[in-house]
Scaffold this motif. Structure first.
Motif, mmCIF file in Angstrom:
data_model
loop_
_atom_site.group_PDB
_atom_site.id
_atom_site.type_symbol
_atom_site.label_atom_id
_atom_site.label_comp_id
_atom_site.label_asym_id
_atom_site.label_seq_id
_atom_site.Cartn_x
_atom_site.Cartn_y
_atom_site.Cartn_z
ATOM 1 N N UNK A 114 0.809 -1.224 0.000
ATOM 2 C CA UNK A 114 0.000 0.000 0.000
ATOM 3 C C UNK A 114 0.838 1.268 0.000
ATOM 4 N N UNK A 115 0.172 2.319 -0.435
ATOM 5 C CA UNK A 115 0.717 3.659 -0.287
ATOM 6 C C UNK A 115 0.278 4.139 1.100
ATOM 7 N N UNK A 116 1.225 4.314 2.020
ATOM 8 C CA UNK A 116 0.819 4.736 3.365
ATOM 9 C C UNK A 116 0.302 6.172 3.372
ATOM 10 N N UNK A 117 -0.494 6.462 4.364
ATOM 11 C CA UNK A 117 -1.083 7.791 4.490
ATOM 12 C C UNK A 117 -0.175 8.680 5.341
ATOM 13 N N UNK A 118 0.909 9.105 4.777
ATOM 14 C CA UNK A 118 1.861 9.896 5.541
ATOM 15 C C UNK A 118 1.496 11.367 5.483
ATOM 16 N N UNK A 119 1.520 11.937 4.296
ATOM 17 C CA UNK A 119 1.203 13.360 4.178
ATOM 18 C C UNK A 119 0.349 13.679 2.963
ATOM 19 N N UNK A 120 -0.227 12.688 2.331
ATOM 20 C CA UNK A 120 -1.092 12.915 1.176
ATOM 21 C C UNK A 120 -2.533 12.627 1.565
ATOM 22 N N UNK A 121 -3.121 13.551 2.312
ATOM 23 C CA UNK A 121 -4.515 13.453 2.727
ATOM 24 C C UNK A 121 -5.040 14.856 2.986
ATOM 25 N N UNK A 122 -6.361 14.984 3.039
ATOM 26 C CA UNK A 122 -6.983 16.276 3.325
ATOM 27 C C UNK A 122 -8.033 16.100 4.410
ATOM 28 N N UNK A 123 -8.406 17.208 4.978
ATOM 29 C CA UNK A 123 -9.509 17.250 5.936
ATOM 30 C C UNK A 123 -10.784 17.634 5.190
ATOM 31 N N UNK A 140 1.988 14.171 -6.351
ATOM 32 C CA UNK A 140 1.897 13.334 -7.541
ATOM 33 C C UNK A 140 1.005 12.110 -7.321
ATOM 34 N N UNK A 141 -0.201 12.352 -6.804
ATOM 35 C CA UNK A 141 -1.189 11.298 -6.582
ATOM 36 C C UNK A 141 -2.505 11.696 -7.241
ATOM 37 N N UNK A 142 -3.348 10.718 -7.498
ATOM 38 C CA UNK A 142 -4.647 10.971 -8.134
ATOM 39 C C UNK A 142 -5.824 10.758 -7.200
ATOM 40 N N UNK A 143 -5.535 10.388 -5.961
ATOM 41 C CA UNK A 143 -6.590 10.100 -4.989
ATOM 42 C C UNK A 143 -6.079 10.468 -3.605
ATOM 43 N N UNK A 144 -6.951 11.095 -2.830
ATOM 44 C CA UNK A 144 -6.591 11.488 -1.466
ATOM 45 C C UNK A 144 -7.679 11.039 -0.501
ATOM 46 N N UNK A 145 -7.303 10.456 0.618
ATOM 47 C CA UNK A 145 -8.308 10.180 1.640
ATOM 48 C C UNK A 145 -8.724 11.483 2.303
ATOM 49 N N UNK A 146 -9.973 11.517 2.721
ATOM 50 C CA UNK A 146 -10.527 12.698 3.381
ATOM 51 C C UNK A 146 -10.836 12.316 4.827
#
Length: 167
Positions: A112-121, A137-143
């Motif tokens: 997996x791509x860990x959720x380090x700093x590519x996420x939003x609130x 450089x990602x196409x999807x972000x967890x919210x």
């Protein structure tokens, strides 16, 4: 006003996304994604949760597994299995079931791509999501809403936002 829109307004809720666990195999993830797509969904990634880690009493989102992550893990496993370099590796194994069975026993948590700093609130602006996608450089972000995952924002969702701005 479109320029003030929040991520929560455009995100896809978690319930609409396929889910696997970090202890599942790549094979299980591949079959889960295929079944989800066969049911009419067009997602190209799965959300990866932990059965042991919890956030507010619920399973914790620990990563995202994309189709590219799956293919890269298979490629890496093939190179390790055959002790080959990328330029000498044969891609013919994708046409045979037995080698693929061996190459997809890897646990999802290892790919997996860990959720380090590519996420939003959820209350971040949509422009913040665009900025993160471009810089990471990602196409999807967890919210997230606080520490709890509530949805996913995809590049295609942001393209709709840009179209609204142009209209």
């Amino acid at each position: 006003m479109p320029e003030n829109r929040k991520v929560a307004e455009l995100m896809v809720p978690l319930a609409e996304y396929p889910v696997v666990y970090e202890t599942d195999t790549l094979k299980e993830a591949i079959l889960t994604l295929r079944n989800y797509r066969a049911a009419g969904h067009h997602h190209r990634s799965v959300l990866v949760f932990s059965r042991t880690k919890k956030v507010q009493g619920e399973e914790m989102l620990v990563g995202i597994l994309t189709t590219r992550d799956i293919l890269n893990a298979i490629k890496k496993n093939k190179m390790l299995y055959d002790n080959t370099e990328l330029f000498t590796m044969s891609w013919a194994f994708f046409y045979r079931r037995e080698p693929l069975e061996e190459l997809t026993i890897t646990r999802v948590g290892q790919a997996i791509r860990p959720l380090v700093d590519a996420y939003v609130q959820a209350d971040d602006t949509v422009t913040r999501a665009i900025e993160l996608m471009m810089t990471k450089n990602v196409n999807i972000l967890p919210v997230f809403k606080g520490k709890k995952a509530v949805g996913i924002i995809r590049a295609i969702d942001l393209l709709d936002y840009i179209a609204d701005m142009l209209a």
